[in-house]
Scaffold this motif. Structure first.
Motif, PDB file in Angstrom:
ATOM      1  N   UNK A   1      -6.608   7.355  12.866  1.00 61.13           N
ATOM      2  CA  UNK A   1      -6.717   8.258  11.742  1.00 61.13           C
ATOM      3  C   UNK A   1      -8.009   8.796  11.584  1.00 61.13           C
ATOM      4  N   UNK A   2      -9.267   8.467  11.781  1.00 61.19           N
ATOM      5  CA  UNK A   2     -10.422   8.613  11.905  1.00 61.19           C
ATOM      6  C   UNK A   2     -10.664  10.069  12.941  1.00 61.19           C
ATOM      7  N   UNK A   3     -10.628   9.374  14.273  1.00 60.04           N
ATOM      8  CA  UNK A   3     -10.861   9.879  15.166  1.00 60.04           C
ATOM      9  C   UNK A   3     -10.027  10.999  15.732  1.00 60.04           C
ATOM     10  N   UNK A   4      -8.585  10.941  15.559  1.00 62.90           N
ATOM     11  CA  UNK A   4      -7.585  12.038  15.951  1.00 62.90           C
ATOM     12  C   UNK A   4      -7.073  12.659  14.712  1.00 62.90           C
ATOM     13  N   UNK A   5      -7.208  12.140  13.510  1.00 60.18           N
ATOM     14  CA  UNK A   5      -6.529  12.428  12.398  1.00 60.18           C
ATOM     15  C   UNK A   5      -5.013  12.544  12.259  1.00 60.18           C
ATOM     16  N   UNK A   6      -4.589  11.304  12.803  1.00 63.94           N
ATOM     17  CA  UNK A   6      -3.046  11.088  12.957  1.00 63.94           C
ATOM     18  C   UNK A   6      -2.612  10.461  11.528  1.00 63.94           C
ATOM     19  N   UNK A   7      -1.619  10.782  11.101  1.00 62.60           N
ATOM     20  CA  UNK A   7      -0.948  10.378   9.748  1.00 62.60           C
ATOM     21  C   UNK A   7      -0.171   9.088  10.034  1.00 62.60           C
ATOM     22  N   UNK A   8       0.271   8.676   8.812  1.00 65.75           N
ATOM     23  CA  UNK A   8       1.123   7.424   8.807  1.00 65.75           C
ATOM     24  C   UNK A   8       2.146   7.360   9.802  1.00 65.75           C
ATOM     25  N   UNK A   9       3.129   8.318   9.695  1.00 72.99           N
ATOM     26  CA  UNK A   9       4.417   8.307  10.739  1.00 72.99           C
ATOM     27  C   UNK A   9       3.863   8.302  12.235  1.00 72.99           C
ATOM     28  N   UNK A  10       2.768   8.931  12.594  1.00 74.86           N
ATOM     29  CA  UNK A  10       2.458   9.073  14.057  1.00 74.86           C
ATOM     30  C   UNK A  10       1.748   7.598  14.322  1.00 74.86           C
ATOM     31  N   UNK A  11       0.856   7.151  13.507  1.00 73.41           N
ATOM     32  CA  UNK A  11       0.534   6.019  13.453  1.00 73.41           C
ATOM     33  C   UNK A  11       1.449   4.465  13.829  1.00 73.41           C
ATOM     34  N   UNK A  12       2.427   4.631  12.898  1.00 70.24           N
ATOM     35  CA  UNK A  12       3.424   3.809  13.056  1.00 70.24           C
ATOM     36  C   UNK A  12       4.222   3.812  14.202  1.00 70.24           C
ATOM     37  N   UNK A  13       4.614   5.084  14.512  1.00 71.29           N
ATOM     38  CA  UNK A  13       5.321   5.412  16.159  1.00 71.29           C
ATOM     39  C   UNK A  13       4.394   4.763  17.236  1.00 71.29           C
ATOM     40  N   UNK A  14       3.096   5.038  17.178  1.00 73.38           N
ATOM     41  CA  UNK A  14       2.369   4.506  18.044  1.00 73.38           C
ATOM     42  C   UNK A  14       2.221   2.991  18.305  1.00 73.38           C
ATOM     43  N   UNK A  15       2.142   2.323  17.160  1.00 72.51           N
ATOM     44  CA  UNK A  15       1.971   0.834  17.021  1.00 72.51           C
ATOM     45  C   UNK A  15       3.530   0.386  17.375  1.00 72.51           C
ATOM     46  N   UNK A  16       4.697   0.738  16.913  1.00 69.90           N
ATOM     47  CA  UNK A  16       5.947   0.592  17.491  1.00 69.90           C
ATOM     48  C   UNK A  16       5.990   0.572  19.105  1.00 69.90           C
TER      49      UNK A  16
END
Length: 181
Positions: free
Chosen positions: A80-95
């Motif tokens: 979030x800090x480095x790339x500015x990703x939001x919740x939805x994108x972060x959740x997809x990456x973690x999945x």
């Protein structure tokens, strides 16, 4: 440098499977943090029997070398800090990295909605100058699209971009049937 130290390191084929599994996991973890699923997948690809892999992964979890919760929290903060990703994108990456759903939910819920909105605003401010000179509707599409690719909800993306363009004095003559309304 000797010839033996060049290239990828190979485990002896006749090595104890548990020792091989520990070595594989330690080598991967020393390069970067990994999830349990990522390590399990690597062990499977290397031909480590499932029961041995489960024993080694269980032991690594017990001693704290594998911690999917800590991994997810750190991943959310960093991306979030480095790339500015939001919740939805972060959740997809973690999945994609095999993190459990409840762990993902807990990690992305730790992201403050006000901080997420401020990050979206900063992304728009940074990108806004590059769109100057383009048609206002095209600017809107580009900026909203950029936020959408980073996982921001459409309503938030549209509102943040509209406010930024309004502050700049851009003439937004959007049709009444605008899909973002």
């Amino acid at each position: 440098m000797s010839v033996a130290s060049r290239g990828p390191r190979k485990e002896p084929a006749d090595a104890d499977p548990e020792s091989r599994a520990r070595e594989i996991c330690l080598r991967m973890l020393s390069a970067s943090p990994r999830t349990r699923a990522q390590l399990a997948d690597a062990l499977h690809r290397k031909g480590i029997p499932d029961d041995v892999a489960e024993r080694v992964l269980g032991r690594f979890t017990d001693v704290g070398l594998i911690d999917d919760e800590a991994f997810a929290q750190a991943w959310v903060r960093s991306r979030h800090t480095g790339r500015g990703l939001a919740r939805r994108a972060l959740a997809a990456e973690l999945r994609r990295r095999g993190v459990a759903g409840d762990t993902i939910d807990e990690a992305v819920d730790s992201l403050d909605p006000a901080q997420e909105e401020e990050t979206a605003r900063a992304l728009v401010r940074r990108k806004l100058p590059a769109t100057r000179g383009a048609d206002p509707a095209k600017r809107m599409r580009r900026l909203v699209g950029m936020l959408a690719r980073k996982g921001y909800p459409p309503g938030l993306a549209y509102r943040v971009v509209k406010e930024a363009l309004d502050e700049e004095g851009a003439d937004l003559d959007l049709a009444p049937d605008d899909p973002f309304d």
